[in-house]
Scaffold this motif. Sequence first.
Motif, short mmCIF file in Angstrom:
data_model
loop_
_atom_site.label_atom_id
_atom_site.label_comp_id
_atom_site.label_asym_id
_atom_site.label_seq_id
_atom_site.Cartn_x
_atom_site.Cartn_y
_atom_site.Cartn_z
N GLU A 139 0.87 -1.18 0.00
CA GLU A 139 0.00 0.00 0.00
C GLU A 139 0.90 1.23 0.00
OE1 GLU A 139 -3.75 -1.15 2.69
OE2 GLU A 139 -1.85 -2.05 3.35
N ILE A 140 0.61 2.18 -0.86
CA ILE A 140 1.51 3.30 -1.06
C ILE A 140 0.85 4.65 -0.75
CG2 ILE A 140 2.91 2.10 -2.78
CD1 ILE A 140 1.41 3.71 -4.95
N MET A 141 1.70 5.67 -0.64
CA MET A 141 1.34 7.07 -0.45
C MET A 141 1.07 7.45 1.00
SD MET A 141 1.60 7.61 -3.64
CE MET A 141 1.29 9.37 -3.74
N ASP A 142 0.85 6.46 1.89
CA ASP A 142 0.37 6.77 3.24
C ASP A 142 0.91 5.74 4.22
OD1 ASP A 142 -1.06 7.79 5.36
OD2 ASP A 142 -3.03 7.22 4.59
N VAL A 192 4.55 1.88 1.85
CA VAL A 192 5.56 2.89 1.53
C VAL A 192 4.84 4.21 1.36
CG1 VAL A 192 7.35 3.64 -0.06
CG2 VAL A 192 7.00 1.20 0.32
N GLY A 193 5.23 5.23 2.13
CA GLY A 193 4.57 6.51 1.96
C GLY A 193 5.02 7.52 2.99
N ILE A 194 4.25 8.56 3.13
CA ILE A 194 4.54 9.62 4.08
C ILE A 194 3.43 9.67 5.13
CG2 ILE A 194 5.67 10.95 2.25
CD1 ILE A 194 3.23 12.88 2.40
N SER A 195 3.69 10.38 6.22
CA SER A 195 2.65 10.65 7.20
C SER A 195 1.94 11.94 6.79
CB SER A 195 3.25 10.82 8.60
OG SER A 195 2.28 11.35 9.48
N ALA A 202 7.95 -0.87 -5.92
CA ALA A 202 8.30 -1.86 -6.94
C ALA A 202 9.44 -2.75 -6.48
CB ALA A 202 8.66 -1.16 -8.24
N SER A 203 10.40 -2.19 -5.75
CA SER A 203 11.51 -2.99 -5.22
C SER A 203 11.01 -4.06 -4.27
CB SER A 203 12.53 -2.09 -4.51
OG SER A 203 13.18 -1.23 -5.43
N ILE A 204 10.05 -3.70 -3.43
CA ILE A 204 9.49 -4.67 -2.49
C ILE A 204 8.81 -5.81 -3.26
CG2 ILE A 204 7.71 -5.02 -0.73
CD1 ILE A 204 8.41 -2.24 0.35
N ILE A 205 8.05 -5.46 -4.29
CA ILE A 205 7.38 -6.48 -5.08
C ILE A 205 8.41 -7.42 -5.72
CG2 ILE A 205 5.98 -6.92 -7.15
CD1 ILE A 205 4.32 -5.89 -4.85
N ALA A 206 9.46 -6.84 -6.29
CA ALA A 206 10.47 -7.64 -6.99
C ALA A 206 11.24 -8.54 -6.03
CB ALA A 206 11.43 -6.73 -7.74
N GLU A 207 11.51 -8.03 -4.82
CA GLU A 207 12.31 -8.80 -3.86
C GLU A 207 11.47 -9.75 -3.01
OE1 GLU A 207 14.24 -5.72 -1.69
OE2 GLU A 207 15.31 -4.95 -3.46
N ALA A 208 10.16 -9.44 -2.87
CA ALA A 208 9.22 -10.27 -2.10
C ALA A 208 9.77 -10.67 -0.74
CB ALA A 208 8.85 -11.51 -2.91
N PRO A 209 10.09 -9.70 0.13
CA PRO A 209 10.64 -10.04 1.45
C PRO A 209 9.64 -10.81 2.30
CG PRO A 209 10.01 -7.72 1.36
CD PRO A 209 9.88 -8.25 -0.04
N GLU A 231 9.36 -10.72 5.61
CA GLU A 231 8.85 -9.88 6.69
C GLU A 231 8.19 -8.62 6.13
OE1 GLU A 231 8.86 -10.68 9.94
OE2 GLU A 231 9.73 -12.60 9.35
N ALA A 232 7.09 -8.22 6.74
CA ALA A 232 6.40 -7.01 6.30
C ALA A 232 7.28 -5.78 6.53
CB ALA A 232 5.09 -6.85 7.04
N GLN A 233 7.27 -4.86 5.58
CA GLN A 233 8.06 -3.65 5.66
C GLN A 233 7.16 -2.42 5.60
OE1 GLN A 233 11.11 -3.59 2.65
NE2 GLN A 233 12.05 -5.50 3.33
N VAL A 234 7.45 -1.43 6.44
CA VAL A 234 6.78 -0.13 6.37
C VAL A 234 7.88 0.92 6.23
CG1 VAL A 234 5.33 1.55 7.54
CG2 VAL A 234 4.81 -0.89 7.75
N GLU A 235 7.91 1.58 5.09
CA GLU A 235 8.94 2.58 4.81
C GLU A 235 8.32 3.97 4.78
OE1 GLU A 235 12.07 2.03 2.13
OE2 GLU A 235 11.85 -0.14 1.98
N GLU A 236 8.75 4.81 5.71
CA GLU A 236 8.25 6.19 5.75
C GLU A 236 9.24 7.11 5.06
OE1 GLU A 236 6.82 9.71 8.85
OE2 GLU A 236 7.49 7.77 9.63
#
Length: 338
Positions: free
Chosen positions: A153-156, A166-169, A311-318, A320-325
């Motif tokens: 989920e992106i943008m938020d 992946v997103g901003i607050s 897209a990097s997360i999709i390609a790497e399929a980690p 563990e769940a990742q949340v990137e701010e």
Amino acid sequence: MTKPTPDPRHTLTLRDVSEASGVSEMTVSRVLRNRGDVSAPTREKVLEAARALGYVPNKIAGALASQRVNLVGVVIPSLSNMVFPEVMTGISETLVGTGLQPVVGVTNYLPDREESVIYEMLSWRPSGMIIAGLEHSTAARAMLARAGIPIVEIMDIDGDPINHAVGISHRRAGRQMAEAIIAAGYRRIAFLGTQMPNDFRAKKRLEGFEEALAKAGLSLVDREFYSGGSALLKGREMTAAVLNRTPDVDFLYYSNDMIGAGGLLYCLAQGLDVPGHIGLAGFNGVELLDGLPRKLATMDACRLEIGRKAASIIAEAPAEAQVEELFPTLQAGDTIRG
């Protein structure tokens, strides 16, 4: 008796829907393929069970039925909004050479439409899904949670991600803008927003904005909402409405740069002193508007980087769940007093 919920690690099958609905697999298949003569109560029972489980039919036939295709579903609210093409650029650039290909679905900010797009995309068994925002219908969340693929989920990041985010607050972005406006000496502030109330990210910026105002002992003196899309003309119309209704307003905070640009053009056409008499700010940092007579104050929403990281997360399929701010920067431009 309530049927046990299937293990979320297990890909749902017709049998799961059959057991949950108490209907034979053959009848379930007829209902989901919209074939054959099935009574209305039975059809409704099957569809309700499928929705509750998050079941999505597999449209890949024959030997491919147990495999994934090299598609990445990307679900966004708008193509006319200049924000999302830059996100798509980041996604497309990053997937080059991975063997994965993005396909796009547009929701027009409508939850029911988003649910339908997600259903159709998942039925083709993509290798991953990228979806704008964290707010979805119950059925959409169930489908995504049970998909067995990377979901980004992106943008938020203000919420509860299904898998990766992946997103901003946006609440922090709203607070930061309010603090800058207050520090510049503005006190009679109005908010103008489009796609309300379905633009959840704009709502969160407004919440953060009002929190910071309240902390300073202030509150909005006016607000103008529009349920449709953003355009320069709509920005002019909304600005005119606010200034006619509340002529002593000294700052206009817009939910996005497009209507903010329309507001700026209106204020300049009326001979108003910008930013001395009235200040303005938008959101998104859209470069296309750099040719305006004054550079609109805004915040960069990190669109390109969000697309790349998702897209990097999709390609790497980690595993563990990742949340990137990511952290947007405030650009004061020429429409906030220095």
